[in-house]
Design an enzyme around this catalytic site. Structure first.
Site, mmCIF file in Angstrom:
data_model
loop_
_atom_site.group_PDB
_atom_site.id
_atom_site.type_symbol
_atom_site.label_atom_id
_atom_site.label_comp_id
_atom_site.label_asym_id
_atom_site.label_seq_id
_atom_site.Cartn_x
_atom_site.Cartn_y
_atom_site.Cartn_z
ATOM 1 N N VAL A 17 1.023 -1.016 0.162
ATOM 2 C CA VAL A 17 -0.076 0.026 0.267
ATOM 3 C C VAL A 17 0.847 1.259 -0.056
ATOM 4 O O VAL A 17 0.297 2.214 -0.146
ATOM 5 C CB VAL A 17 -0.976 0.185 1.191
ATOM 6 C CG1 VAL A 17 -1.840 -1.005 1.007
ATOM 7 C CG2 VAL A 17 -0.319 -0.228 2.423
ATOM 8 N N GLY A 18 2.150 0.880 0.111
ATOM 9 C CA GLY A 18 2.883 2.355 0.089
ATOM 10 C C GLY A 18 4.375 1.815 -0.108
ATOM 11 O O GLY A 18 4.774 0.794 0.396
ATOM 12 N N GLY A 60 8.587 3.872 0.799
ATOM 13 C CA GLY A 60 9.182 5.158 0.968
ATOM 14 C C GLY A 60 10.627 4.918 0.716
ATOM 15 O O GLY A 60 11.123 4.013 0.096
ATOM 16 N N ALA A 61 11.421 5.800 0.888
ATOM 17 C CA ALA A 61 12.828 5.797 0.954
ATOM 18 C C ALA A 61 13.482 4.438 1.069
ATOM 19 O O ALA A 61 14.319 4.017 0.612
ATOM 20 C CB ALA A 61 13.767 6.954 1.550
ATOM 21 N N TYR A 62 13.070 4.116 2.524
ATOM 22 C CA TYR A 62 13.704 2.675 3.125
ATOM 23 C C TYR A 62 12.578 1.711 3.377
ATOM 24 O O TYR A 62 12.936 0.715 4.007
ATOM 25 C CB TYR A 62 14.303 3.092 4.438
ATOM 26 C CG TYR A 62 15.503 4.058 4.310
ATOM 27 C CD1 TYR A 62 16.687 3.639 3.389
ATOM 28 C CD2 TYR A 62 15.660 5.274 4.796
ATOM 29 C CE1 TYR A 62 17.563 4.499 3.413
ATOM 30 C CE2 TYR A 62 16.698 6.128 4.822
ATOM 31 C CZ TYR A 62 17.818 5.601 3.965
ATOM 32 O OH TYR A 62 18.841 6.502 4.039
ATOM 33 N N ASP A 96 8.900 -0.770 2.418
ATOM 34 C CA ASP A 96 7.520 -1.173 1.690
ATOM 35 C C ASP A 96 6.817 -1.564 2.542
ATOM 36 O O ASP A 96 6.858 -1.966 3.594
ATOM 37 C CB ASP A 96 7.884 -2.527 0.839
ATOM 38 C CG ASP A 96 8.749 -1.855 -0.498
ATOM 39 O OD1 ASP A 96 8.391 -1.010 -1.080
ATOM 40 O OD2 ASP A 96 10.019 -2.513 -0.365
ATOM 41 N N VAL A 97 5.588 -0.909 2.619
ATOM 42 C CA VAL A 97 4.302 -1.333 3.401
ATOM 43 C C VAL A 97 3.247 -1.968 2.791
ATOM 44 O O VAL A 97 2.860 -1.734 1.648
ATOM 45 C CB VAL A 97 4.059 0.208 4.060
ATOM 46 C CG1 VAL A 97 2.849 -0.241 5.049
ATOM 47 C CG2 VAL A 97 4.902 0.704 4.665
ATOM 48 N N LYS A 113 5.247 -2.952 7.705
ATOM 49 C CA LYS A 113 6.401 -2.195 7.296
ATOM 50 C C LYS A 113 7.712 -2.751 7.168
ATOM 51 O O LYS A 113 8.342 -2.856 8.422
ATOM 52 C CB LYS A 113 6.399 -0.639 8.149
ATOM 53 C CG LYS A 113 7.236 0.215 7.610
ATOM 54 C CD LYS A 113 7.161 1.724 8.260
ATOM 55 C CE LYS A 113 8.338 2.355 7.630
ATOM 56 N NZ LYS A 113 8.188 3.987 8.100
ATOM 57 N N ASP A 166 11.277 14.426 10.549
ATOM 58 C CA ASP A 166 10.826 14.332 9.299
ATOM 59 C C ASP A 166 9.098 14.767 9.235
ATOM 60 O O ASP A 166 8.344 13.886 8.588
ATOM 61 C CB ASP A 166 10.891 12.952 8.485
ATOM 62 C CG ASP A 166 10.850 13.057 7.175
ATOM 63 O OD1 ASP A 166 10.555 13.987 6.551
ATOM 64 O OD2 ASP A 166 10.828 11.956 6.646
HETATM 65 N N1 LIG Z 1 0.554 2.460 9.639
HETATM 66 C C1 LIG Z 1 0.403 2.754 8.276
HETATM 67 N N2 LIG Z 1 -0.932 2.272 7.659
HETATM 68 C C2 LIG Z 1 -1.127 2.418 6.405
HETATM 69 N N3 LIG Z 1 -0.259 2.907 5.425
HETATM 70 C C3 LIG Z 1 1.018 3.061 5.768
HETATM 71 C C4 LIG Z 1 1.178 3.082 7.183
HETATM 72 N N4 LIG Z 1 2.746 3.389 7.278
HETATM 73 C C5 LIG Z 1 2.929 3.617 6.156
HETATM 74 N N5 LIG Z 1 2.036 3.620 5.471
HETATM 75 C C6 LIG Z 1 2.158 3.918 3.830
HETATM 76 O O1 LIG Z 1 3.548 3.426 3.336
HETATM 77 C C7 LIG Z 1 4.140 4.777 2.933
HETATM 78 C C8 LIG Z 1 5.602 4.737 3.346
HETATM 79 O O2 LIG Z 1 5.517 4.586 4.772
HETATM 80 P P1 LIG Z 1 6.728 5.469 5.572
HETATM 81 O O3 LIG Z 1 6.496 6.824 5.200
HETATM 82 O O4 LIG Z 1 6.572 5.239 6.902
HETATM 83 O O5 LIG Z 1 8.111 5.202 4.880
HETATM 84 P P2 LIG Z 1 9.666 5.551 4.645
HETATM 85 O O6 LIG Z 1 10.348 4.677 4.078
HETATM 86 O O7 LIG Z 1 10.024 6.034 5.950
HETATM 87 O O8 LIG Z 1 9.127 6.912 4.001
HETATM 88 P P3 LIG Z 1 9.656 8.234 3.635
HETATM 89 O O9 LIG Z 1 10.454 8.357 2.340
HETATM 90 O O10 LIG Z 1 8.496 9.167 3.566
HETATM 91 O O11 LIG Z 1 10.652 8.683 4.760
HETATM 92 C C9 LIG Z 1 3.327 6.004 3.592
HETATM 93 O O12 LIG Z 1 3.378 7.136 2.472
HETATM 94 C C10 LIG Z 1 2.084 5.505 3.678
HETATM 95 O O13 LIG Z 1 1.384 5.510 2.366
#
Ligand SMILES: Nc1ncnc2c1ncn2[C@@H]1O[C@H](COP(=O)(O)OP(=O)(O)OP(=O)(O)O)[C@@H](O)[C@H]1O
Length: 493
Positions: free
Chosen positions: A39-40, A42-44, A46-47, A62, A152
């Site tokens: 569902v998402g 980020g840089a580090y 996959d969720v 995550k 952040d």
């Molecule tokens: N608890 C959650 N419930 C639903 N979706 C989530 C949740 N946590 C994260 N996501 C989804 O996953 C995506 C990436 O999560 P997150 O921002 O925590 O990761 P990251 O790798 O730290 O990202 P960033 O590059 O912003 O630092 C979020 O933008 C969101 O769409």
């Protein structure tokens, strides 16, 4: 001869699980969770959306691909358990040669989607804006009371449940500044030991760290000194790694982090032309890097990296290369978020770090001893010389048609001197929240359907700035940048 009917079509074999998504094949996770789609990312990380098999609870898994980021997020979320406006960490899995997987409560959307929807609908009601702000403030107040600096904050990291509860999330860059009170390490709630005897799970909680030793088959405790100095915190990690040297788990992770760090990561800090090009080596949008100072030798102890957060929300002290900053960096970001909630446009959408500073200076005026005593000592203050801004535009120009109370609220956060920024608790008592229109109850909030439905067509929106806008001197707008022997000179027309 009777015509023979054609043989039945061959059954298509079930598609194999996607190979690159290793989470689908991890036994300790699929034993407890039914994993659905991603569902998402980020840089580090996959969720994934998932259901807990025991009670069908909807969760987000995550998978964090970076050791340091996982370590920080787990540590911060354990400290912040039971804070209503911080995402809940149910449990986590972490084994040798595997990425950490955090089991988080599932939150369906985020504040960036609220802003996008608000734009489509022609605005967000004043009472709704206030309710979102109050929830952010209460989450940030919980962080800061527990000495957690998020580093952040941005709309995309403020997640929202289906019933309008906003929660601070993505603590991958968070730091704990000093001992945050005693958090019991509840060993009953720790992830079950995996079948292999070769794995370690670590659980952190001040003031001890519980370490499961699979060789001995028991939990041990390491004294965990949380302190305001980074050096002491790293000592704690060193202590753990040395005890379990034979297993090499954390050692390897640490080596990996150390090897991949970029000592020149603070482009502004060193001020050479090449570094501006490298400014966004991970993503043009989210500025996420290792703490270069974290693993440096003693002279650096107590310092943080200035390269944290997402540029548009990065405080001036960070842009000027400070490694000696505090929670105030979150307060600046908060001011940028509030301004965006009010105008539905990013406050300072810088295309590069230097453009970011230029935009801030053109609004607030030049940074000097008058507005922030001591600013001349910022590492890069002398590296970059900005031309005199005779008539700064002022925050009012960015908050057109907003009330004086709204401008005043943003001004309390978006100011140069970090010590002048209002705290989250102070703002919760701001007169703005006790004036009409009053904050609406949660059930009156418009909650967007999903954060994955990005409206790529929206003009001038958040996502429109994501690509191709960085490190391009042509995009700086109204300023002239000249390279000098020691750095840059920026002149406004
Ligand atoms: N608890 C959650 N419930 C639903 N979706 C989530 C949740 N946590 C994260 N996501 C989804 O996953 C995506 C990436 O999560 P997150 O921002 O925590 O990761 P990251 O790798 O730290 O990202 P960033 O590059 O912003 O630092 C979020 O933008 C969101 O769409």
């Amino acid at each position: 001869m009777e015509p023979t009917s054609p043989p039945p079509p061959p059954q298509l074999p079930a598609p194999p699980p996607p190979k690159s998504w290793s989470i689908y094949t991890r036994p300790e996770i699929i034993a407890k969770y039914r994993i659905h789609e991603r569902v998402g990312s980020g840089a580090y990380s996959d969720v994934y959306k998932a259901h807990r098999l025991s009670d069908d609870l909807l969760v987000a898994l995550k998978e964090v691909h970076d050791y340091q980021s996982a370590f920080r997020e787990i540590e911060a979320l354990r400290v912040l358990q039971n804070c209503p406006n911080v995402v809940v960490l149910h449990e986590y899995f972490w084994g040798e040669d595997e990425d950490a997987v955090l089991v988080l409560e599932f939150l369906r959307t985020d504040l960036a989607a609220v802003v996008r929807d608000g734009k489509k609908k022609g605005g967000i009601r004043g009472g709704e804006v206030k309710r979102w702000m109050m929830q952010i403030l209460s989450g940030l107040d919980a962080c800061h009371r527990n000495m957690v600096v998020h580093r952040d904050l941005k709309p995309g990291n403020l997640l929202i449940s289906h019933d309008g509860i906003l929660k601070l999330a993505d603590f991958g860059q968070a730091r704990i500044l000093m001992e945050a009170g005693s958090i019991a390490v509840d060993e009953k709630n720790t992830p079950p030991p995996p079948p292999s005897g070769e794995q370690l799970y670590i659980h952190h909680g001040a003031p001890t760290t519980a370490v499961f030793n699979f060789e001995r088959g028991n939990w041990g405790r390491k004294k965990h000194h949380r302190s305001s100095t980074l050096g002491e915190e790293e000592d704690s990690l060193a202590e753990m790694t040395s005890e379990y040297k034979s297993r090499d788990f954390l050692d390897e992770m640490e080596k990996e982090t150390t090897n991949t760090r970029d000592g020149n990561v603070s482009g502004i800090a060193t001020g050479t032309a090449s570094e501006f090009g490298d400014d966004d080596f991970r993503s043009p949008y989210s500025y996420v890097v290792d703490d270069v100072d974290d693993y440096d030798d003693r002279p650096q102890e107590g310092c943080f990296t200035s390269c944290v957060g997402t540029r548009w929300f990065r405080a001036p002290e960070l842009l000027y290369g400070s490694t000696d900053y505090g929670m105030e960096v979150d307060l600046w970001a908060l001011g940028c978020i509030f301004a965006e909630l009010l105008t539905l446009e990013p406050l300072f959408p810088g295309g590069s770090d230097i453009d970011q500073l230029g935009r801030i200076i053109s609004v607030l005026g030049n940074l000097n001893e008058e507005v922030w005593p001591g600013c001349v000592n910022l590492p890069d203050y002398k590296t970059m010389s900005f031309g005199k801004v005779e008539n700064p535009a002022g925050l009012e120009s960015c908050l057109k048609n907003r009330s004086s109370e709204e401008v005043s609220l943003v001004r309390k956060l978006v100011c140069y001197d970090p010590s002048s920024r209002a705290t989250a608790m102070e703002l919760l008592h701001d007169v703005y929240f006790s004036m009409e229109p009053f904050p609406v109850p949660l059930w009156e909030l418009h909650v967007p359907r999903s954060n994955s439905e990005h409206d790529v067509d929206s003009p001038g929106g958040w996502y429109d700035h994501k690509d191709g806008f960085d490190s391009d001197f042509d995009d700086f707008g109204p300023m002239h940048v000249t390279e000098t022997g020691s750095g840059f000179s920026i002149r406004f027309p």
